[in-house]
Design an enzyme around this catalytic site. Structure first.
Site, PDB file in Angstrom:
ATOM      1  N   GLY A  77       0.842  -1.188   0.000  1.00  0.00           N
ATOM      2  CA  GLY A  77       0.000   0.000   0.000  1.00  0.00           C
ATOM      3  C   GLY A  77       0.874   1.233   0.000  1.00  0.00           C
ATOM      4  O   GLY A  77       2.057   1.176   0.358  1.00  0.00           O
ATOM      5  N   TYR A  78       0.280   2.343  -0.408  1.00  0.00           N
ATOM      6  CA  TYR A  78       1.026   3.584  -0.565  1.00  0.00           C
ATOM      7  C   TYR A  78       0.525   4.632   0.411  1.00  0.00           C
ATOM      8  O   TYR A  78      -0.668   4.929   0.445  1.00  0.00           O
ATOM      9  CB  TYR A  78       0.916   4.070  -2.010  1.00  0.00           C
ATOM     10  CG  TYR A  78       1.595   3.081  -2.918  1.00  0.00           C
ATOM     11  CD1 TYR A  78       2.944   3.207  -3.195  1.00  0.00           C
ATOM     12  CD2 TYR A  78       0.921   1.965  -3.404  1.00  0.00           C
ATOM     13  CE1 TYR A  78       3.598   2.266  -3.962  1.00  0.00           C
ATOM     14  CE2 TYR A  78       1.567   1.013  -4.170  1.00  0.00           C
ATOM     15  CZ  TYR A  78       2.902   1.170  -4.450  1.00  0.00           C
ATOM     16  OH  TYR A  78       3.563   0.225  -5.184  1.00  0.00           O
ATOM     17  N   LEU A  79       1.450   5.183   1.198  1.00  0.00           N
ATOM     18  CA  LEU A  79       1.114   6.277   2.115  1.00  0.00           C
ATOM     19  C   LEU A  79       1.175   7.598   1.361  1.00  0.00           C
ATOM     20  O   LEU A  79       0.487   8.553   1.711  1.00  0.00           O
ATOM     21  CB  LEU A  79       2.091   6.291   3.297  1.00  0.00           C
ATOM     22  CG  LEU A  79       1.797   5.301   4.443  1.00  0.00           C
ATOM     23  CD1 LEU A  79       1.649   3.878   3.955  1.00  0.00           C
ATOM     24  CD2 LEU A  79       2.858   5.398   5.521  1.00  0.00           C
TER      25      LEU A  79
END
Lengths: 161, 161
Positions: free
Chosen positions: A30-32
């Site tokens: 996942g990407y912050l």
């Protein structure tokens, strides 16, 4: 900081499926942050997890800062902070003296298979496996952060809209 | 994940200056992300560096994920990716059985001194040192990420504009 020098290719599903390969590993990532200037990723793999910050790609080179983090914290970070996610199964296999990483995407990216090779220099010569097709190095649509935001199965809809 | 339970107070400069204290440590810290929902900070201290992700504050509690990283990489991350930075000198000193952290800000935040105490529970009772003045726990202006964006020395200008 590591400098990633990578080239990326599409993979023919039929040729890939008939290739002998080791067991794959399921990755949840996942990407912050998904800025083009700065990507901050949490990757959860079987038994290990990583927090990775990548900068802007120049040619085939990209600065990368990677830190191993506890698996339980990776799950919490993904659940709390990820703005977008994807999942894939990664196969790592040798070919002609180099290591290839083949990602078979799942979920909303099902149907996409991408192979990457890490090089020691930008002009290194290497052999292509038979299952490799079109080179897509530098094609931003195939950046994992972009695949998380604009999944492969929706590309034709994006085009027609 | 750690849960930070902290209370924050302003410090009277004159009383602080006449207090006996240990040597301070100069902190350089920059923010890769300053969303209220999610702060990503790189902190460089003498000999150590940290990458820290903090979530939204609820009352006096804030989720925090902190990872030690190499000092050289912290410098590179700050130089490449920080959208804003601040610097301060931190003094760590015991008072009445608890540890206080007093931050004497520098640069564009010169004049501001803030003291923090970390608690074991939200309702813990503790004694206040004589140099402590107004409590500012939960006042967003004093969040370090906000001080980096809107420095203390410019607050009066912000108000008058």
């Amino acid at each position: 900081m590591a400098q990633e020098i990578e080239r990326k290719f599409l993979v023919d599903a039929q040729a890939w499926n008939s290739t002998e390969k080791p067991a794959g590993a399921v990755f949840r990532q996942g990407y912050l942050v998904t800025d083009p200037q700065k990507t901050i990723r949490v990757r959860l793999t079987p038994g290990k997890a990583f927090l990775t910050i990548k900068g802007l790609t120049t040619g085939v080179t990209r600065p990368e800062f990677e830190y191993e983090i506890p698996v339980t914290e990776a799950t919490e970070l993904l659940n709390r902070f990820a703005v977008t996610e994807l999942s894939k199964t990664r196969y790592t296999l040798p070919f002609a003296g180099k290591i290839w990483e083949v990602d078979v995407f799942s979920g909303t990216n099902t149907g996409l298979i991408v192979a990457e090779i890490e090089l020691d220099s930008e002009d290194e010569v290497f052999a292509l496996p038979g299952w490799v097709t079109l080179e897509v190095t530098g094609d931003a649509r195939y950046y994992n952060a972009n695949l998380a935001l604009h999944p492969y199965t929706l590309w034709s809809q994006d085009l027609s809209s």
